[in-house]
Design a protein around this motif. Structure first.
Motif, short mmCIF file in Angstrom:
data_model
loop_
_atom_site.label_atom_id
_atom_site.label_comp_id
_atom_site.label_asym_id
_atom_site.label_seq_id
_atom_site.Cartn_x
_atom_site.Cartn_y
_atom_site.Cartn_z
N GLU A 65 0.83 -1.20 0.00
CA GLU A 65 0.00 0.00 0.00
C GLU A 65 0.87 1.25 0.00
OE1 GLU A 65 -2.67 -0.26 3.29
OE2 GLU A 65 -3.64 -2.09 2.56
N THR A 66 2.11 1.08 0.42
CA THR A 66 3.09 2.16 0.36
C THR A 66 3.89 2.01 -0.94
OG1 THR A 66 4.56 0.74 1.65
CG2 THR A 66 3.33 2.41 2.86
N PRO A 67 4.65 3.03 -1.34
CA PRO A 67 5.37 2.94 -2.63
C PRO A 67 6.41 1.82 -2.67
CG PRO A 67 5.24 5.22 -1.88
CD PRO A 67 4.79 4.37 -0.73
N PHE A 68 6.49 1.15 -3.80
CA PHE A 68 7.51 0.13 -4.08
C PHE A 68 8.34 0.69 -5.23
CE2 PHE A 68 8.38 -4.65 -4.20
CZ PHE A 68 9.49 -4.55 -5.03
N VAL A 69 9.56 1.12 -4.92
CA VAL A 69 10.43 1.76 -5.89
C VAL A 69 11.42 0.75 -6.44
CG1 VAL A 69 12.13 3.59 -6.24
CG2 VAL A 69 10.21 3.96 -4.66
N ILE A 70 11.60 0.74 -7.76
CA ILE A 70 12.54 -0.17 -8.40
C ILE A 70 13.79 0.61 -8.81
CG2 ILE A 70 12.97 -1.69 -10.36
CD1 ILE A 70 9.98 -2.30 -10.44
N SER A 71 14.94 0.16 -8.32
CA SER A 71 16.20 0.82 -8.62
C SER A 71 17.07 -0.07 -9.49
CB SER A 71 16.95 1.15 -7.33
OG SER A 71 18.24 1.67 -7.62
N GLY A 72 17.54 0.46 -10.61
CA GLY A 72 18.50 -0.24 -11.45
C GLY A 72 19.88 -0.08 -10.83
N ASN A 73 20.44 -1.16 -10.35
CA ASN A 73 21.68 -1.11 -9.59
C ASN A 73 22.92 -1.18 -10.48
OD1 ASN A 73 23.52 -3.22 -7.38
ND2 ASN A 73 23.22 -1.03 -7.19
N VAL A 74 23.85 -0.28 -10.24
CA VAL A 74 25.10 -0.20 -10.98
C VAL A 74 26.26 -0.29 -9.99
CG1 VAL A 74 26.56 1.32 -12.37
CG2 VAL A 74 24.10 1.19 -12.82
N GLY A 75 27.25 -1.09 -10.31
CA GLY A 75 28.42 -1.21 -9.45
C GLY A 75 29.62 -0.51 -10.05
N PRO A 76 30.72 -0.47 -9.31
CA PRO A 76 31.93 0.17 -9.83
C PRO A 76 32.54 -0.63 -10.98
CG PRO A 76 32.41 -0.99 -7.79
CD PRO A 76 30.92 -1.04 -7.97
N ARG A 77 33.27 0.04 -11.82
CA ARG A 77 33.92 -0.65 -12.93
C ARG A 77 34.99 -1.61 -12.42
NH1 ARG A 77 36.33 2.24 -18.42
NH2 ARG A 77 36.58 0.32 -19.63
N GLY A 78 35.67 -1.22 -11.36
CA GLY A 78 36.71 -2.06 -10.78
C GLY A 78 36.28 -2.63 -9.44
N ASP A 79 37.26 -2.83 -8.58
CA ASP A 79 37.03 -3.37 -7.24
C ASP A 79 36.46 -2.27 -6.35
OD1 ASP A 79 37.24 -4.33 -4.60
OD2 ASP A 79 39.04 -5.49 -5.07
N GLY A 80 35.31 -2.50 -5.75
CA GLY A 80 34.69 -1.49 -4.90
C GLY A 80 35.50 -1.15 -3.67
N TYR A 81 36.39 -2.06 -3.26
CA TYR A 81 37.18 -1.84 -2.06
C TYR A 81 38.47 -1.07 -2.33
CZ TYR A 81 34.36 -5.31 0.52
OH TYR A 81 33.35 -5.98 1.15
N LYS A 82 38.87 -0.96 -3.59
CA LYS A 82 40.15 -0.32 -3.92
C LYS A 82 39.95 0.69 -5.05
CE LYS A 82 42.39 -4.76 -2.96
NZ LYS A 82 43.09 -5.93 -3.57
N SER A 83 40.66 1.80 -4.95
CA SER A 83 40.53 2.82 -5.98
C SER A 83 41.15 2.37 -7.30
CB SER A 83 41.20 4.12 -5.52
OG SER A 83 40.45 4.70 -4.48
N GLY A 84 42.31 1.74 -7.23
CA GLY A 84 42.95 1.26 -8.45
C GLY A 84 43.25 2.39 -9.41
N ALA A 85 43.27 2.09 -10.70
CA ALA A 85 43.52 3.10 -11.73
C ALA A 85 42.22 3.87 -11.97
CB ALA A 85 43.99 2.43 -13.02
N LEU A 86 42.25 5.16 -11.69
CA LEU A 86 41.04 5.97 -11.80
C LEU A 86 40.72 6.31 -13.25
CD1 LEU A 86 41.47 8.55 -8.88
CD2 LEU A 86 40.29 6.33 -8.85
#
Length: 317
Positions: free
Chosen positions: A115-136
């Protein structure tokens, strides 16, 4: 086109729940193999698809019981070109997977009948490792890369696109530009280390302000994910003006650092009850926080603990 593209309901003052650590739940609690943490690879596996559907539905029904709105992130965190190459998938297969992931959430939305809003989000992750910056990447390179998923989601039932586990500002800005070019509202969730700074070393507040200033169109809001509340509470206690841009938390169950989690062979699911109280305390500290879920090591129990505490506050109010 999504139902809420032009009027995201989570931008009001009401509490929204979102899901928890899908990948760690599927791997450690449900016994599935997820190469590179790519949950979308289960979509064509009948048992895997059923598990993903059940996971989504149980979180949506929790929101329904508690009377909260609900936002679900599609299982597409790894469904981008570079990760597709590692998984042996071409771009046509990735396009189909991104669309199918949204279709699965649509099915759950219809069944849950909130009865409350149900929002759908298209999820995108990082190109590389989320834990490390790596080559920007440059901002332009990041826009080009993330436009692949943003443009796909623009032609589905997704209401917005959300980048989880962003760890540097050029990629965040490029993602925001890609979303704007696709005509989609977006949210950006940064991850931080145990000192409350991005893996790049940049302070969280500075990253948010830089992204707001440099992006072609400002993100709808920001979040923090993939870090334990104790890693960033001190940063939020500083009371800077940028905190008003912060809307959501998807914290880890474990207090371990990213490096420690990378080496872990067993799941650290922390203490769900304590997790709920910590999230509620952050809500009191930062009133703009209205979106709550979990990340690595969390499951329905952790979101339930958050909902129980916030539900009590709702009744009192």
């Amino acid at each position: 086109m999504g139902r809420f593209n032009n009027d995201l309901p989570q931008l009001g003052g009401e509490i929204f729940l979102t899901d928890s650590g899908m990948e760690t739940d599927l791997i450690f609690n449900k016994g599935f193999d997820l190469p590179f943490f790519a949950s979308f690879t289960l979509l064509k596996n009948p048992k895997g698809r059923a598990a993903m559907r059940g996971y989504c539905l149980e979180h949506a029904l929790l929101a329904k019981r508690r009377g909260f709105g609900f936002i679900f992130e599609s299982a597409t965190w790894r469904a981008s070109p570079d990760w597709g190459v590692k998984l042996g998938l071409d771009k046509n297969a990735l396009v189909a997977a991104n669309r199918d992931a949204i279709a699965l959430v649509e099915e759950v939305r219809d069944e849950a009948a909130l009865e409350t809003p149900f929002v759908i989000s298209g999820n995108v992750g990082p190109r590389g490792d989320g834990y490390k910056s790596g080559a920007l990447m440059t901002v332009t390179e990041a826009e080009d890369y993330h436009s692949f998923q943003a443009e796909i989601f623009a032609h589905t039932a997704a209401d917005l696109v959300t980048a989880l586990t962003m760890n540097n500002t050029p990629e965040a800005i490029g993602f925001a530009n890609a979303a704007a070019a696709a005509g989609m509202p977006c949210a950006i969730s940064f991850t931080v280390e145990t000192d409350g700074r991005l893996p790049s070393g940049q302070p969280l507040g500075e990253a948010i302000m830089e992204t707001d200033f440099e992006a072609r169109k400002q993100p709808a809001y920001y979040m923090i994910n993939c870090a334990h509340p104790t890693h960033f509470t001190s940063v939020l206690m500083e009371g800077e003006h940028w905190l008003s841009r912060l809307r959501g938390l998807r914290a880890n169950a474990s207090k371990c650092s990213h490096a420690e989690l990378d080496e872990a062979e067993t799941l650290d699911d922390g203490n769900p009850g304590e997790f709920g109280l910590e999230n509620a305390a952050l809500r009191r500290l930062v009133p703009s926080l209205t979106i709550f879920g979990g990340c690595c090591g969390t499951d329905l129990r952790h979101v339930e603990a958050i909902a129980a505490v916030l539900g009590q506050k709702k009744k009192v109010a």
